[in-house]
Design a protein around this motif. Structure first.
Motif: not given
Length: 140
Positions: A67-73, A76-90
Motif C-alpha cells: 500500500v505504501g509503495g503504491t501510494l508513493l508511485i 510520483g506519477v501525479c507529480c510528473c503529470c503536473c510537471c509535464k503540464k507546466k513544461t513546454k514542448k519544443q
C-alpha cells in the motif's frame, strides 16, 4: 495482565489492546511497546497477532509495504503529470509552445502585440515626416 489469557483463545487475548497473541505457542503476552515489531525470540512474525486474530505481522508488513509503495508511485506519477503540464514542448523551428497557453503566455502575447502596433504607428509617423520634408525641399 495478559498472561492470564495464555492457552485460551486469540480473541480473548486480543480484547485487551496491550496484549500480543503468539499462535504457535498459544501464549498471550504484553506487547513490547519499546519495539515496533515483536522480537523473534518472543514470537515469530508469522505467528504473532495483535489487534485482530485473522492477520499476522508478516502479512501486515507485506500489505503495508504494498500500500505504501503504491501510494508513493501514485504520488510520483501525479507529480510528473503536473510537471509535464507546466513544461513546454519544443516544436519544429525551435519555437516553444505549450499545450494550453497559461496567463503568463497570454500576457506576453498581448505585450508583443501592443509593441508591434506602436512600432507600426511610429513607422507611419516617420514616413509621413520624411515625405513632408521631401516635399518641402522638392526631392520627391
Amino acid at each position: 495482565d495478559c498472561r492470564q489469557y495464555t492457552n485460551r483463545s486469540c480473541e480473548e487475548c486480543l480484547k485487551n489492546v496491550t496484549c500480543l497473541w503468539c499462535a504457535s505457542s498459544r501464549k498471550c503476552m504484553e506487547y513490547p511497546v519499546r519495539r515496533i515489531l515483536p522480537p523473534a525470540d518472543l514470537c515469530e512474525l508469522r505467528s504473532a497477532r495483535w489487534g485482530v486474530c485473522w492477520v499476522n505481522f508478516e502479512a501486515l508488513i507485506i500489505a503495508m509495504s504494498v500500500v505504501g509503495g503504491t501510494l508513493l508511485i501514485m504520488l510520483g506519477v501525479c507529480c510528473c503529470c503536473c510537471c509535464k503540464k507546466k513544461t513546454k514542448k519544443q516544436v519544429s523551428g525551435g519555437a516553444f509552445l505549450s499545450a494550453r497557453p497559461d496567463k503568463d503566455d497570454e500576457r506576453a502575447a498581448r505585450e508583443r502585440e501592443k509593441r508591434r502596433v506602436r512600432q507600426e504607428e511610429r513607422r507611419a509617423e516617420m514616413k509621413s515626416r520624411h515625405d513632408e520634408i521631401r516635399r518641402k525641399y522638392g526631392t520627391v
